[in-house]
Enzyme design. Structure first.
Site, PDB file in Angstrom:
ATOM      1  N   HIS A   1      57.923  65.072  12.216  1.00 22.09           N
ATOM      2  CA  HIS A   1      57.173  65.986  13.088  1.00 22.09           C
ATOM      3  C   HIS A   1      56.143  65.173  13.861  1.00 22.09           C
ATOM      4  O   HIS A   1      55.457  64.329  13.289  1.00 22.09           O
ATOM      5  CB  HIS A   1      56.450  67.068  12.280  1.00 22.09           C
ATOM      6  CG  HIS A   1      55.609  67.947  13.166  1.00 22.09           C
ATOM      7  ND1 HIS A   1      56.143  68.980  13.899  1.00 22.09           N
ATOM      8  CD2 HIS A   1      54.293  67.888  13.492  1.00 22.09           C
ATOM      9  CE1 HIS A   1      55.196  69.550  14.625  1.00 22.09           C
ATOM     10  NE2 HIS A   1      54.056  68.912  14.397  1.00 22.09           N
TER      11      HIS A   1
ATOM     12  N   ASP B   1      54.309  82.550  10.201  1.00 21.50           N
ATOM     13  CA  ASP B   1      53.709  81.635  11.176  1.00 21.50           C
ATOM     14  C   ASP B   1      53.721  82.233  12.575  1.00 21.50           C
ATOM     15  O   ASP B   1      52.758  82.088  13.330  1.00 21.50           O
ATOM     16  CB  ASP B   1      54.424  80.286  11.171  1.00 21.50           C
ATOM     17  CG  ASP B   1      53.780  79.331  12.163  1.00 21.50           C
ATOM     18  OD1 ASP B   1      52.582  79.035  12.000  1.00 21.50           O
ATOM     19  OD2 ASP B   1      54.445  78.915  13.125  1.00 21.50           O
TER      20      ASP B   1
ATOM     21  N   ARG C   1      46.024  83.692  15.972  1.00 19.54           N
ATOM     22  CA  ARG C   1      45.066  82.583  16.151  1.00 19.54           C
ATOM     23  C   ARG C   1      44.888  82.281  17.630  1.00 19.54           C
ATOM     24  O   ARG C   1      43.787  81.963  18.081  1.00 19.54           O
ATOM     25  CB  ARG C   1      45.583  81.330  15.430  1.00 19.54           C
ATOM     26  CG  ARG C   1      45.460  81.405  13.922  1.00 19.54           C
ATOM     27  CD  ARG C   1      46.290  80.316  13.252  1.00 19.54           C
ATOM     28  NE  ARG C   1      45.937  78.989  13.694  1.00 19.54           N
ATOM     29  CZ  ARG C   1      46.778  77.946  13.713  1.00 19.54           C
ATOM     30  NH1 ARG C   1      48.021  78.077  13.324  1.00 19.54           N
ATOM     31  NH2 ARG C   1      46.359  76.774  14.122  1.00 19.54           N
TER      32      ARG C   1
ATOM     33  N   SER D   1      50.611  75.661   9.262  1.00 23.89           N
ATOM     34  CA  SER D   1      51.558  76.154  10.269  1.00 23.89           C
ATOM     35  C   SER D   1      52.694  75.131  10.469  1.00 23.89           C
ATOM     36  O   SER D   1      53.875  75.480  10.445  1.00 23.89           O
ATOM     37  CB  SER D   1      50.794  76.388  11.574  1.00 23.89           C
ATOM     38  OG  SER D   1      51.657  76.497  12.666  1.00 23.89           O
TER      39      SER D   1
ATOM     40  N   LYS E   1      56.867  75.335   8.593  1.00 26.91           N
ATOM     41  CA  LYS E   1      58.104  75.308   9.379  1.00 26.91           C
ATOM     42  C   LYS E   1      58.980  74.120   8.984  1.00 26.91           C
ATOM     43  O   LYS E   1      60.191  74.242   8.874  1.00 26.91           O
ATOM     44  CB  LYS E   1      57.781  75.252  10.882  1.00 26.91           C
ATOM     45  CG  LYS E   1      57.336  76.612  11.395  1.00 26.91           C
ATOM     46  CD  LYS E   1      56.872  76.558  12.835  1.00 26.91           C
ATOM     47  CE  LYS E   1      55.555  75.839  12.952  1.00 26.91           C
ATOM     48  NZ  LYS E   1      54.742  76.097  14.100  1.00 26.91           N
TER      49      LYS E   1
HETATM   50  N1  URA Z   1      51.615  73.273  16.151  1.00 26.24           N
HETATM   51  C1  URA Z   1      51.997  74.196  15.233  1.00 26.24           C
HETATM   52  O1  URA Z   1      53.176  74.318  14.909  1.00 26.24           O
HETATM   53  N2  URA Z   1      51.042  74.970  14.689  1.00 26.24           N
HETATM   54  C2  URA Z   1      49.736  74.856  14.984  1.00 26.24           C
HETATM   55  O2  URA Z   1      48.924  75.571  14.444  1.00 26.24           O
HETATM   56  C3  URA Z   1      49.366  73.892  15.938  1.00 26.24           C
HETATM   57  C4  URA Z   1      50.329  73.112  16.514  1.00 26.24           C
END
Ligand code: URA
Length: 433
Positions: free
Chosen positions: A82, A161, A168, A183, A187
């Site tokens: 990531h 999420d 948010r 978050s 994922k």
């Molecule tokens: N990328 C994400 O997947 N979540 C966040 O909260 C910020 C950046």
């Protein structure tokens, strides 16, 4: 569960029990807990943070709010990467097939661009016909047959999420390290991976600009991975300059293909080899990162990575002829050149200006449901640090009949800095685990 008791505990800086976190998130996803109570909790978390145990439970509860992939039937280790993203960061596109070519399975769930940063899904979709809407069964089949699949988050994957991120976004609560970490990790962990490499960017084009904030985010994500038993390592890498030379979807696919053919910009190749080497090491395929990096370099140089990529493109419905024939990719006829405004050495002020320039041309997203134009883009013609003469061509702008061009040129003028030669920051600042 009494939602008010959860809110007052966190409001006063207290620690939430596992049961309180699990039932609150379950209630929020099911609709039993309204947005106003969830946003009050998010605000309290923003202010007080979360202890490592609370954060691990929170992330696990998010992850378990939907489908969780498991590819145990594969005879290969699963691993992913990531990146917190930035300008011109197309590393995933050559990286994932190169790692698959070396024997790991890469179930990569990626995102779309928003604001100044680009997204891997949008870049891949520049290839005509390619679909990133993959269900769990598609991932399983592609991993079995090819070793790599690159798709988007489905409605069934981490629904918590989706809801929390949207909340948010409208309540000014994006920039919280524990909320970002949970978050991202929820994922990635829903992919059912055994190893994860994190590329946390620093610099003016990064999501979190300061090195210290990036290190805090990396530490937080590594702690969560360790709590849930996933092997992970993080690198802090430079985003105070673009990665490679191309910015914009078609141009970035072309630059990724150069890398997959063993060429392309040196910084992109270095990053792909480093992150790929770490992925192979975490997967137990390479003895260490250095041996893994050599294996990735070999897969780029001898055509195996490109072959895997072409098979993945075909399996996801893409036109593989476009990989060898640029005329089949989206294109636009408009070309303008941004010239160096002064003599001196090239560096960057606010790198986000390049992202905003792309958005002005139509290649970026201001709102989540905006369409992006895959054809427009920017090509930086000289490397950071190069000595320039005033008036020399510096950035080639690909535009659609001048649409957004004036704004894009203004953004470029604001992003560029020309002055005395300064010591460049290293591409890779350090490794954390
Ligand atoms: N990328 C994400 O997947 N979540 C966040 O909260 C910020 C950046």
């Amino acid at each position: 569960m009494d939602a008010r008791a959860v809110l007052t505990t966190k409001r006063d800086g207290g620690e939430l029990s596992d049961a309180a976190i699990e039932s609150f998130l379950e209630g929020y996803v099911s609709g039993a807990i309204p947005d106003y109570q969830a946003s009050a909790l998010l605000m309290a978390i923003y202010v007080h943070g979360m202890r490592p145990r609370e954060l691990a439970t929170w992330t696990r509860a998010m992850l378990n709010s939907g489908e969780v992939y498991a590819f145990g039937e594969l005879d290969k280790p699963t691993v992913d990467k990531h990146s917190t993203g930035g300008i011109g960061d197309k590393a995933s596109i050559p990286l994932a097939p190169a790692v698959a070519a070396c024997g790991a399975a890469v179930p990569m769930v990626s995102g779309r661009g928003l604001g100044h940063t680009g997204g891997t899904l949008d870049k891949l979709e520049a290839i005509p016909g390619l679909s990133t809407a993959l269900a769990r069964e598609d991932f399983a089949r592609l991993l079995r047959e090819i070793g790599v699949a690159m798709g988007g988050q489905t409605a069934a994957l981490v629904p918590a999420d989706r809801k929390l991120y949207a909340l948010r976004d409208v309540t000014g609560l994006i920039e919280s390290v524990p909320l970002i970490a949970s978050s991202i990790l929820s994922k990635k962990l829903a992919e059912g991976i055994g190893g994860l490499v994190l590329d946390v960017k620093f610099g003016s084009g990064a999501f979190l600009c300061e090195v210290e904030r990036g290190a805090e985010l990396a530490r937080c994500m590594l702690d969560i991975a360790s709590e849930v038993g996933v092997r992970a390592a993080a690198y802090q890498t430079a985003m105070d300059r673009p990665l490679g030379c191309a910015i914009g979807h078609t141009l970035e696919i072309e630059e990724s293909l150069d890398c997959l053919r063993g060429g392309g910009p040196a910084d992109l190749r270095e990053l792909v080899c480093l992150l790929g080497g770490e992925m192979l090491s975490l997967a137990g395929i390479a003895s260490d990162t250095s041996a893994g990096s050599s294996a990735i370099a070999a897969a780029l140089d001898d055509g195996r990575a490109l072959e895997v990529f072409a098979r993945m493109v075909a399996a996801q419905g893409g036109d593989t002829k476009a990989l060898d024939d640029a005329s089949r990719m989206p294109s636009c006829a408009g070309r303008s050149v941004f010239e160096a405004p002064a003599s001196g050495h090239l560096s960057w002020g606010d790198l986000r200006g390049l992202g905003r320039a792309l958005t002005a041309l139509g290649g970026g997203r201001r709102a989540l449901d905006d369409e992006v134009d895959h054809a427009v883009g920017l090509r930086v013609l000289r490397p950071t640090g190069a000595e320039l003469r005033a008036g020399e061509p510096l950035i080639e702008v690909h535009h659609r009949a001048g649409a957004g061009l004036d704004e894009a040129l203004r953004e470029l003028a604001g992003a560029i800095h020309i002055g005395p030669l300064s010591q460049p920051t290293p591409l890779v600042l350090g490794r954390m685990e």
